[in-house]
Write a protein that holds these residues in place. Structure first.
Motif, short mmCIF file in Angstrom:
data_model
loop_
_atom_site.label_atom_id
_atom_site.label_comp_id
_atom_site.label_asym_id
_atom_site.label_seq_id
_atom_site.Cartn_x
_atom_site.Cartn_y
_atom_site.Cartn_z
N ARG A 136 26.63 52.90 33.63
CA ARG A 136 26.15 52.67 34.99
C ARG A 136 27.24 52.95 36.04
NH1 ARG A 136 26.70 47.14 33.38
NH2 ARG A 136 28.29 46.10 34.61
N LEU A 156 45.49 50.64 41.73
CA LEU A 156 44.92 49.74 40.71
C LEU A 156 44.61 50.53 39.44
CD1 LEU A 156 42.24 47.65 42.64
CD2 LEU A 156 44.59 47.06 42.21
N SER A 193 39.77 48.34 37.07
CA SER A 193 39.66 47.50 38.26
C SER A 193 39.00 48.28 39.40
CB SER A 193 41.03 47.03 38.71
OG SER A 193 41.69 46.38 37.66
N PHE A 205 35.34 48.27 38.80
CA PHE A 205 34.72 46.97 39.10
C PHE A 205 34.53 46.82 40.61
CE2 PHE A 205 37.12 45.20 35.20
CZ PHE A 205 36.14 45.72 34.37
N MET A 206 35.54 47.25 41.36
CA MET A 206 35.46 47.14 42.81
C MET A 206 34.35 48.05 43.34
SD MET A 206 38.51 47.80 45.47
CE MET A 206 38.24 47.70 47.22
N GLU A 216 31.66 48.90 41.84
CA GLU A 216 30.35 48.31 41.55
C GLU A 216 29.97 47.29 42.62
OE1 GLU A 216 30.07 45.78 38.04
OE2 GLU A 216 28.06 46.56 37.72
N ILE A 217 30.91 46.42 42.96
CA ILE A 217 30.62 45.39 43.95
C ILE A 217 30.23 46.03 45.28
CG2 ILE A 217 31.65 43.52 45.32
CD1 ILE A 217 33.36 42.89 42.85
N ILE A 274 38.59 41.62 47.53
CA ILE A 274 37.79 42.10 46.39
C ILE A 274 38.68 42.90 45.43
CG2 ILE A 274 35.88 43.62 45.71
CD1 ILE A 274 34.47 42.85 48.28
N ALA A 275 39.51 43.79 46.02
CA ALA A 275 40.39 44.60 45.17
C ALA A 275 41.32 43.71 44.36
CB ALA A 275 41.21 45.56 46.04
N CYS A 319 39.40 41.96 41.63
CA CYS A 319 39.01 42.89 40.56
C CYS A 319 40.20 43.22 39.66
CB CYS A 319 38.46 44.19 41.14
SG CYS A 319 36.84 43.99 41.84
N ASN A 320 41.38 43.11 40.22
CA ASN A 320 42.57 43.47 39.45
C ASN A 320 43.06 42.30 38.58
OD1 ASN A 320 44.36 45.50 38.78
ND2 ASN A 320 45.95 44.64 40.12
N ARG A 361 43.08 39.45 35.65
CA ARG A 361 42.54 39.33 34.29
C ARG A 361 42.79 37.91 33.81
NH1 ARG A 361 40.97 43.45 35.72
NH2 ARG A 361 41.11 45.53 34.85
N PRO A 365 38.23 40.85 32.34
CA PRO A 365 38.15 40.98 33.80
C PRO A 365 37.69 39.69 34.47
CG PRO A 365 36.54 42.38 32.69
CD PRO A 365 37.41 41.82 31.63
N MET A 417 36.76 39.47 37.80
CA MET A 417 35.67 39.72 38.75
C MET A 417 34.92 40.96 38.31
SD MET A 417 35.02 38.66 42.08
CE MET A 417 34.21 39.21 43.54
N LYS A 418 33.82 40.74 37.58
CA LYS A 418 33.00 41.86 37.15
C LYS A 418 31.58 41.42 37.44
CE LYS A 418 32.13 44.70 33.19
NZ LYS A 418 31.81 44.50 31.79
N LEU A 419 30.90 42.20 38.29
CA LEU A 419 29.66 41.69 38.86
C LEU A 419 28.55 41.50 37.83
CD1 LEU A 419 29.08 40.83 41.69
CD2 LEU A 419 28.07 43.02 42.15
N LEU A 420 28.32 42.53 36.99
CA LEU A 420 27.18 42.43 36.06
C LEU A 420 27.66 42.26 34.62
CD1 LEU A 420 24.91 45.25 37.50
CD2 LEU A 420 24.68 42.83 37.87
#
Lengths: 360, 426
Positions: free
Chosen positions: A5, A131, A135, A138-139, A141-142, B409-410, B413-414, B416, B421, B423-426
């Motif tokens: 995705r 990054l 990462s 992930f960013m 996606e948000i 957010i960055a 997301c970085n 761990r 991770p 911050m992983k949305l889904l």
């Protein structure tokens, strides 16, 4: 390995950012001749390239571009290719950053100095592009998932608007049968060129099923293309959109939200678009840095900070020499080269896959 | 002479007993051992046993009876509440510990409406008992570790061997063994020593005092660390979104549970962005608002002599003082402090024309929504992260807020948590 995705997000990001801020200037410039037919042809052409690339990337799951090319191309040729990729993605990011800073300066904060805005965006994007790839995804996606509802609301608001003139739409579609031109195809192809990110993120992304991917890209791509091409025309007519460089922002500026505490929809749209646009620049520059890494030029602390400083200084110096018209000219140059280069890269991957198959 | 180091302690006892056939020496700390048990289980049987070999066998039949060869090891055993028995030239250690802790108490920091009320105990065995009574699987593992070069505090690693994330488990064990600090007394301290990053303000491990939350996390493959002497457990790997779940959510009907979670994210957005947005709109782009609303805000700021960021910083810092004061003060005084602070200061400040009425609403909304975040460590983090956003808004207006949020957010997301991770949305 991350799900496929994220690949769709990359495709979507590229499309939605370019169609709104980048290419309208180019695409509408030939609206009486080749624009519409070229855009549709570019969609078909890119779909074929996507299928070709995905099919031939399948034998290389979890491998970096350097690993894929090893054994097929010489190191010198590999490095030259990486260097070209690096320059192209860096250029796309920079042109975009300058162009979007101009838009933000014009529409949201004319009282903040242009240099300060550009400086802040530049620092932010350069440091975030450092990054690690996961990462970054992930960013991405948000940001994409937060932006989609705004876009859906915007399209709905347009569709329900009584000011859209159907005659304008019919008139515009009557130019479909004109002969396409290379420049317009290149501009159209750039909208869908997010698939080239597969080369950078292949290490972390699962392989896709080419036919399924193709169906989704074609359907969504066609719908979005039609929506983005026709909506401004529906408002202003073919003659009306001629002189405006930021047609999409002028269009959204006319939408009001009477029942919300922020009245101008443009503000919400621009703020969402700011996130997406900076993300696009981050992906572009992240790609550049990854190509540097593949060429073994980004390892170790000192070398890394050298490149980061170089990126900052270089961008700042180039910004000093770029105004509205140079941005537009360099963009059309970049698009013309990029399509050719993408085709070369895809066929290089095809060659690598064939060679790998022959060896096995 | 044995146990030189311990000898100088008032509570260190060395007692010798003789019967007709043989003699024994007992070494123990009277303050951490049960004297009654020592008499009933060690001294009394000693006078009823004829042969020293029989008594030795008897000692080794204790569940925690073992031979100790090194003196240093023996000293550690004594400090851990064991009795050392010297018999036939051998040292035998037998557990008689009596470390004091509270009985099972109600969980006070993480309240729920309908869920179970009990909280973890300072005594590791009691906590494990509470966990095992809720999670009866053969694959549940408990592993003992220790941390702190001086405190030598006992840690208990608990996980479900079948579903636990193996790389995360390996990483946690490695990090626990690498901790080099004198004292560890709480879960928060342990977390800080595992993360070892000066600038990180987000909690990368969940801290909880609720056994039901521990069990829920165990069943999801997470790893739990219990700390001796602390009623808080550390759970990892954690994600950003875990901190917005309350143990009340599973009790509610699904839609209501989802609604509650949604409300918490709205609260997060308000508490994080509203002060910065207020500055951005008032000082940079009042044209974003509807005309009536913009006029209303401008009208309420007529008498305010400061720029909006001074106004908001002043009130936010006052609120921080109020929160700090009400936590540390004795309960009888804290209600007076909140009344004086909240009511009188707020009202007087607006009447004096120092701050706008709208601003008081903004600050109250921010303070209330901050408390909606169910896990304390996360709401502390959000409390702090507001200020960089306010600075960004003061410098760059709306764009500053957006850039600040994107940078946040960055950053998230970085992050761990044990290699997973954050911050992983889904």
């Amino acid at each position: 390995m991350l799900r496929v995705r994220y690949y769709y997000y990359l495709l979507y990001l590229n499309f939605v950012v370019c169609i709104i801020e980048f290419t309208p200037k180019l695409i509408y410039s030939r609206r009486y001749t080749s624009s519409l037919s070229s855009s549709l042809i570019s969609l078909i052409a890119t779909c074929l390239l996507i299928m070709l690339l995905e099919k031939h990337m399948k034998p290389f799951p979890g491998q970096s571009i350097a690993q894929i090319m090893n054994g097929t191309l010489t190191h010198f040729f590999q490095k030259s290719l990486f260097f070209c990729c690096l320059v192209l993605s860096y250029g796309a990011g920079l042109i975009f950053l300058i162009s979007y800073t101009q838009i933000i300066h014009r529409f949201i904060c004319p009282d903040i100095s242009f240099g300060l805005l550009f400086g802040v965006f530049l620092f932010f994007t350069v440091f975030v592009s450092l990054l690690d790839p996961k990462s970054t995804l992930f960013m991405l996606e948000i940001i994409v998932l937060f932006q989609i509802p705004v876009i859906v609301i915007m399209i709905l608001l347009f569709l329900l608007d009584a000011n859209i003139q159907v005659d304008f739409l019919v008139e515009a579609s009557s130019y479909l049968l004109h002969w396409p031109s290379y420049q317009m195809i290149a501009a159209g192809a750039f909208l869908f060129s997010g698939y080239m990110n597969r080369l950078v993120f292949n290490e972390h992304l699962e392989s896709s099923k080419p036919m399924k991917l193709l169906t989704i890209v074609f359907t969504v791509g066609l719908l979005l293309l039609l929506a983005y091409y026709f909506i401004p025309i529906g408002y202003f007519g073919l003659a009306g959109i001629g002189n405006d460089n930021d047609i999409w922002f002028t269009t959204t500026n006319s939408i009001r939200l009477p029942h919300f505490f922020i009245e101008r929809f443009l503000v919400i749209f621009l703020i969402m678009q700011l996130g997406v646009s900076l993300m696009f620049v981050i992906i572009c520059w992240h790609t550049s840095l990854q190509f540097l890494k593949q060429a073994n030029l980004f390892n170790g602390g000192k070398l890394k900070w050298f490149w980061v400083s170089f990126l900052l200084v270089m961008s700042f110096v180039l910004w000093l020499y770029m105004n509205d018209s140079t941005v537009r000219n360099s963009l059309s140059w970049l698009l013309n080269i990029k399509l050719l280069f993408d085709i070369v890269l895809v066929f290089t991957i095809v060659r690598c896959a064939r060679k790998r198959k022959a060896v096995v | 002479m044995w146990f030189e180091g311990l000898n100088k302690n008032e509570d260190f006892l060395k007692r010798e007993f003789n019967n007709r056939n043989f003699s024994i020496l007992l070494y123990y700390l009277s303050t951490v051992c049960k004297e009654d048990d020592i008499f009933d289980k060690l001294i009394s049987p000693f006078y009823h046993t004829e042969l020293s070999d029989d008594y030795l066998k008897y000692l080794l039949s204790f569940p925690n009876g073992l031979k100790v060869t090194q003196e240093s090891e023996a000293a550690e055993q004594i400090l851990d509440g064991n009795v050392m028995i010297y018999i036939n030239g051998l040292l035998i250690s037998v557990g008689m510990k009596d470390f004091k802790s509270r009985a099972i108490m109600e969980s006070t920091e993480e309240n729920v409406l309908q869920g179970p009320k009990d909280g973890l105990s300072e005594n590791i065995n009691v906590s494990i008992n509470l966990i095992r009574s809720r999670y009866k699987r053969e694959s549940l593992r408990t592993e003992s570790h220790s941390a702190g070069s001086k405190s030598k505090i006992k840690l208990m690693l608990i996980y479900d061997a079948q579903i636990a994330d193996k790389p995360a488990l390996h990483e946690l064990k490695e990090k626990l063994s690498n901790i080099q600090v004198d004292l560890i007394q709480s879960a928060g301290q342990l977390q800080k020593n595992i993360i070892r990053s000066t600038f990180n303000i987000f909690p990368l491990f969940m801290t909880t005092e609720r056994p039901d939350r521990v069990v829920k996390n165990l069943s999801e493959g997470k790893i739990v660390v219990l700390i001796e002497g602390s009623s808080w457990a550390l759970i990892g790997p954690a994600t950003f979104f875990d901190f917005f779940e309350s143990m009340d959510d599973p009790v509610q009907m699904p839609l209501i549970g989802q609604f509650l979670v949604f409300i918490r994210y709205v609260a997060l957005l308000i508490t994080l962005v509203l002060p910065a947005l207020y500055i951005a709109i008032i000082s940079y782009s009042p044209d974003l608002l509807k005309i009536q609303f913009a006029l209303l805000v401008a009208g309420s700021r007529m008498s305010v002599p400061f720029p909006s960021y001074v106004e908001i910083m002043f009130m936010l810092i006052m609120t921080e003082f109020l929160i700090e004061a009400s936590i540390r003060l004795p309960k009888t005084v804290s209600s007076t402090a909140t009344t004086v602070g909240g009511l009188i200061l707020g009202q007087a400040a607006t009447e004096a024309g120092l701050v706008a009425e709208v601003m008081i609403i903004v600050i109250s909304a921010v303070a209330i929504s901050n408390f909606v975040i169910p896990v304390n460590s996360m709401h502390q983090a959000i409390r702090v992260i507001r200020y960089p956003l306010i600075i960004m808004a003061s410098l760059l207006g709306t764009i500053g807020v957006v850039i600040g949020l994107l940078a946040l957010i960055a950053y998230l997301c970085n992050l761990r948590s044990l290699g997973r991770p954050y911050m992983k949305l889904l």
